[in-house]
Scaffold this motif. Sequence first.
Motif, PDB file in Angstrom:
ATOM      1  N   GLU A  32       7.911 -10.992   8.541  1.00 43.40           N
ATOM      2  CA  GLU A  32       7.042 -12.122   8.235  1.00 43.40           C
ATOM      3  C   GLU A  32       6.413 -11.990   6.858  1.00 43.40           C
ATOM      4  O   GLU A  32       6.230 -12.983   6.146  1.00 43.40           O
ATOM      5  CB  GLU A  32       5.945 -12.237   9.303  1.00 43.40           C
ATOM      6  N   LEU A  33       6.068 -10.757   6.482  1.00 43.39           N
ATOM      7  CA  LEU A  33       5.473 -10.497   5.177  1.00 43.39           C
ATOM      8  C   LEU A  33       6.363  -9.559   4.371  1.00 43.39           C
ATOM      9  O   LEU A  33       7.074  -8.705   4.924  1.00 43.39           O
ATOM     10  CB  LEU A  33       4.079  -9.876   5.317  1.00 43.39           C
ATOM     11  N   GLY A  34       6.296  -9.714   3.077  1.00 45.09           N
ATOM     12  CA  GLY A  34       7.026  -8.820   2.191  1.00 45.09           C
ATOM     13  C   GLY A  34       6.095  -7.761   1.633  1.00 45.09           C
ATOM     14  O   GLY A  34       4.970  -7.583   2.089  1.00 45.09           O
ATOM     15  N   THR A  35       6.589  -7.078   0.606  1.00 50.93           N
ATOM     16  CA  THR A  35       5.801  -6.020  -0.012  1.00 50.93           C
ATOM     17  C   THR A  35       5.821  -6.181  -1.523  1.00 50.93           C
ATOM     18  O   THR A  35       6.789  -6.683  -2.100  1.00 50.93           O
ATOM     19  CB  THR A  35       6.339  -4.623   0.371  1.00 50.93           C
ATOM     20  N   CYS A  36       4.742  -5.745  -2.167  1.00 53.61           N
ATOM     21  CA  CYS A  36       4.616  -5.793  -3.627  1.00 53.61           C
ATOM     22  C   CYS A  36       4.252  -4.397  -4.117  1.00 53.61           C
ATOM     23  O   CYS A  36       3.261  -3.818  -3.668  1.00 53.61           O
ATOM     24  CB  CYS A  36       3.557  -6.804  -4.056  1.00 53.61           C
ATOM     25  N   ILE A  37       5.062  -3.879  -5.048  1.00 49.44           N
ATOM     26  CA  ILE A  37       4.848  -2.539  -5.582  1.00 49.44           C
ATOM     27  C   ILE A  37       4.674  -2.636  -7.089  1.00 49.44           C
ATOM     28  O   ILE A  37       5.435  -3.338  -7.772  1.00 49.44           O
ATOM     29  CB  ILE A  37       6.031  -1.609  -5.245  1.00 49.44           C
ATOM     30  N   LEU A  38       3.679  -1.905  -7.618  1.00 46.90           N
ATOM     31  CA  LEU A  38       3.459  -1.798  -9.057  1.00 46.90           C
ATOM     32  C   LEU A  38       3.700  -0.364  -9.483  1.00 46.90           C
ATOM     33  O   LEU A  38       3.126   0.567  -8.905  1.00 46.90           O
ATOM     34  CB  LEU A  38       2.030  -2.216  -9.427  1.00 46.90           C
ATOM     35  N   ILE A  39       4.567  -0.166 -10.497  1.00 46.89           N
ATOM     36  CA  ILE A  39       4.939   1.169 -10.967  1.00 46.89           C
ATOM     37  C   ILE A  39       4.817   1.214 -12.481  1.00 46.89           C
ATOM     38  O   ILE A  39       5.233   0.280 -13.175  1.00 46.89           O
ATOM     39  CB  ILE A  39       6.378   1.530 -10.542  1.00 46.89           C
ATOM     40  N   GLU A  40       4.251   2.295 -12.998  1.00 45.33           N
ATOM     41  CA  GLU A  40       4.172   2.530 -14.438  1.00 45.33           C
ATOM     42  C   GLU A  40       4.579   3.963 -14.736  1.00 45.33           C
ATOM     43  O   GLU A  40       3.978   4.898 -14.213  1.00 45.33           O
ATOM     44  CB  GLU A  40       2.748   2.286 -14.959  1.00 45.33           C
ATOM     45  N   GLY A  41       5.603   4.143 -15.540  1.00 42.46           N
ATOM     46  CA  GLY A  41       6.017   5.484 -15.926  1.00 42.46           C
ATOM     47  C   GLY A  41       6.335   6.373 -14.756  1.00 42.46           C
ATOM     48  O   GLY A  41       5.862   7.513 -14.697  1.00 42.46           O
ATOM     49  N   SER A  42       7.081   5.851 -13.786  1.00 36.60           N
ATOM     50  CA  SER A  42       7.521   6.571 -12.583  1.00 36.60           C
ATOM     51  C   SER A  42       6.395   6.818 -11.587  1.00 36.60           C
ATOM     52  O   SER A  42       6.641   7.423 -10.533  1.00 36.60           O
ATOM     53  CB  SER A  42       8.171   7.926 -12.935  1.00 36.60           C
ATOM     54  N   LYS A  43       5.195   6.336 -11.857  1.00 40.27           N
ATOM     55  CA  LYS A  43       4.075   6.538 -10.941  1.00 40.27           C
ATOM     56  C   LYS A  43       3.725   5.233 -10.227  1.00 40.27           C
ATOM     57  O   LYS A  43       3.561   4.198 -10.879  1.00 40.27           O
ATOM     58  CB  LYS A  43       2.851   7.064 -11.693  1.00 40.27           C
ATOM     59  N   ILE A  44       3.646   5.285  -8.915  1.00 43.78           N
ATOM     60  CA  ILE A  44       3.307   4.109  -8.122  1.00 43.78           C
ATOM     61  C   ILE A  44       1.804   3.865  -8.205  1.00 43.78           C
ATOM     62  O   ILE A  44       0.993   4.710  -7.814  1.00 43.78           O
ATOM     63  CB  ILE A  44       3.747   4.289  -6.661  1.00 43.78           C
ATOM     64  N   LYS A  45       1.432   2.700  -8.733  1.00 37.16           N
ATOM     65  CA  LYS A  45       0.026   2.359  -8.894  1.00 37.16           C
ATOM     66  C   LYS A  45      -0.553   1.702  -7.647  1.00 37.16           C
ATOM     67  O   LYS A  45      -1.707   1.929  -7.291  1.00 37.16           O
ATOM     68  CB  LYS A  45      -0.145   1.423 -10.095  1.00 37.16           C
ATOM     69  N   SER A  46       0.256   0.866  -6.986  1.00 34.74           N
ATOM     70  CA  SER A  46      -0.243   0.189  -5.786  1.00 34.74           C
ATOM     71  C   SER A  46       0.931  -0.339  -4.973  1.00 34.74           C
ATOM     72  O   SER A  46       2.023  -0.553  -5.505  1.00 34.74           O
ATOM     73  CB  SER A  46      -1.182  -0.967  -6.150  1.00 34.74           C
ATOM     74  N   GLN A  47       0.701  -0.549  -3.680  1.00 36.35           N
ATOM     75  CA  GLN A  47       1.668  -1.182  -2.799  1.00 36.35           C
ATOM     76  C   GLN A  47       0.898  -1.936  -1.725  1.00 36.35           C
ATOM     77  O   GLN A  47       0.026  -1.372  -1.068  1.00 36.35           O
ATOM     78  CB  GLN A  47       2.603  -0.154  -2.154  1.00 36.35           C
ATOM     79  N   GLU A  48       1.230  -3.229  -1.570  1.00 37.76           N
ATOM     80  CA  GLU A  48       0.506  -4.062  -0.603  1.00 37.76           C
ATOM     81  C   GLU A  48       1.440  -5.095  -0.009  1.00 37.76           C
ATOM     82  O   GLU A  48       2.491  -5.421  -0.584  1.00 37.76           O
ATOM     83  CB  GLU A  48      -0.675  -4.748  -1.283  1.00 37.76           C
ATOM     84  N   SER A  49       1.041  -5.630   1.132  1.00 41.23           N
ATOM     85  CA  SER A  49       1.824  -6.672   1.797  1.00 41.23           C
ATOM     86  C   SER A  49       1.449  -8.029   1.213  1.00 41.23           C
ATOM     87  O   SER A  49       0.276  -8.326   0.987  1.00 41.23           O
ATOM     88  CB  SER A  49       1.558  -6.648   3.306  1.00 41.23           C
ATOM     89  N   ILE A  50       2.458  -8.862   0.975  1.00 42.08           N
ATOM     90  CA  ILE A  50       2.242 -10.202   0.415  1.00 42.08           C
ATOM     91  C   ILE A  50       3.198 -11.183   1.076  1.00 42.08           C
ATOM     92  O   ILE A  50       4.126 -10.792   1.779  1.00 42.08           O
ATOM     93  CB  ILE A  50       2.467 -10.225  -1.115  1.00 42.08           C
TER      94      ILE A  50
END
Length: 604
Positions: free
Chosen positions: A120-138
Amino acid sequence: MSDVIHLLPDSVANQIAAGEVVQRPASVVKELMENSIDAGASKIQVKVIDAGKSEIQIVDDGVGMSDTDARLAFERHATSKIKTSHDLFSISTMGFRGEALASVAAVAQIELRTRQQTDELGTCILIEGSKIKSQESISCPVGANFIIRNLFYNTPARRKFLKSNITELNNIIAEFEKIALCNIEKSLELYHADNLLISLTPSTFKQRIISLFGKKLENYLIPVEAQTSIVRISGFVTIPEGAKKKKACQYFYINGRYMRNSYFCKAVQSAYERLITEGEQVQFFLRMEVDPSRIDVNIHPTKTEIKFEDDNAIWQILSASVREALGKYNAIPALDFDKQGCPDIPVVGSSNSIGLPQVHIDESYNPFNTNDHATSDSVHKWQQMYQTLTNNQQAKPASQELNFSEFKDDGGFDIVGEGSTLFQFGKRYVVVLKNDRFVFIEQHRAHYRILYDRYIEQLSQRKGFSQGLLFPELIHFDVVKLSVFNLIREELIVLGFDFSDMGNGTFSINGVPDGTADVSPQLLIENLIGDENLSGRSVGEKIHQVIASHLAMQSAIAIGQVLNQDAMENLVKQLFATTNCKYTPDGKPILHFVELSQINKVFM
């Protein structure tokens, strides 16, 4: 002594791997589009800003990823394509190494939005320089949406060596075309700064070729088909008239994957032996299907180099298939040895009677009678013929005569004036003789310099003169050439060109700059756009000089053109009024002085 060998951090290792996988923005487009194809997408959108340097966005309607898979996809050697070493010998997907996303994440800022059909929901991931900054459902559509921002932001040396926007955009278009040709069942779109460059719908292979490279190519294409136990070949080659000196379209695909193979290129080229001139390149679009276990794709990170187990046999099959296609569609000139060179003898019917040849003698003819009317008539015709030949030697003036006073060179030599003699030598040089001094002027280079200065002045003053065409000519650009044309279109209009946009990359040429009417405007523009010096520049990097130089060289007086006295005087006067009468814009000498003293030394 302490230990000095240690393991590199993953972020450093990823940046090293990125040097092979991610070389420029086009590499990112290639890798992400291949991932979309492996995900089963039927529609893929590619959007780039600043030729991919600022942002690259890939949107597809594939199967998408779960929360865990979306996070794991950015780890090194994480892939869903293979599981064991045996799978390396039966690869049927575009990707399999598990390095692309990790390499991109090491040198860019990435945002991924993805959802599977069952979620029902997807996911959103933010990455900078191989480091995961955030991950949340959207909430997001099914499929994947990759946004890559600020490529090479943490490796400024790599970013510094990127080429101009037009060059990087052309590289992106080239990668897009390679993938589009072998995925004809998919809808593909390419945008640059919200401008739609390419829009492709599902079609046949031939229609896809025409959509990408223009309708002009359609008249040259002939199909190639061959099926053996080793390889199945299908696609198109061009007839000999479709060969090009440079930038020929040459595409090989093996099991749906683009590859570079100079060995197989020679196989195709060998089929055109004695059909094309030396130096020309054949154009082809060929697809091959081979048992995956008989090829090795794992040669280079870009996966465009492939080793074949049966390369010699495939070479022979490929060459024979192209020869067969050329012969089947009459692309090879036929020689009829029964009729070649024979006289055309009319067939005489049975009803026709054949008479004896008749001899007619003019008994009144007297060769010693000089007042004979026939003789005088014949002499008069000879005089007319001689006068015609003499008139044909007179060429029209090379350019419109302007009001110039007498000019002098750096040494104070009065080049054209009282006491000077001008004549043409070898249909190439204008020779000026005055005061025991010869000046040899190369006419093509002199006119090249004159026109170059004129065009530069018109571009700087934004004021040129246009000459309308009685019959406008149509010119069509493919996507790559259209991007270059749009870059220089405004400058061409300033020079005197007049264009009308007919849509779909087609333009009508209604007017040309004054003085270029004798040159094909279509050929002139095509040669200008194909200039390699132009494709690597931006408007602020001396683009005016490139345009002025190319147009002047194409429009200048040709070597071998006969000039009359007025044309020679006008050419010499205008040359010595230029900014540099001694050298052409590309540094070649225009004139040479010979003193009488130099000649005297030869005979001493």
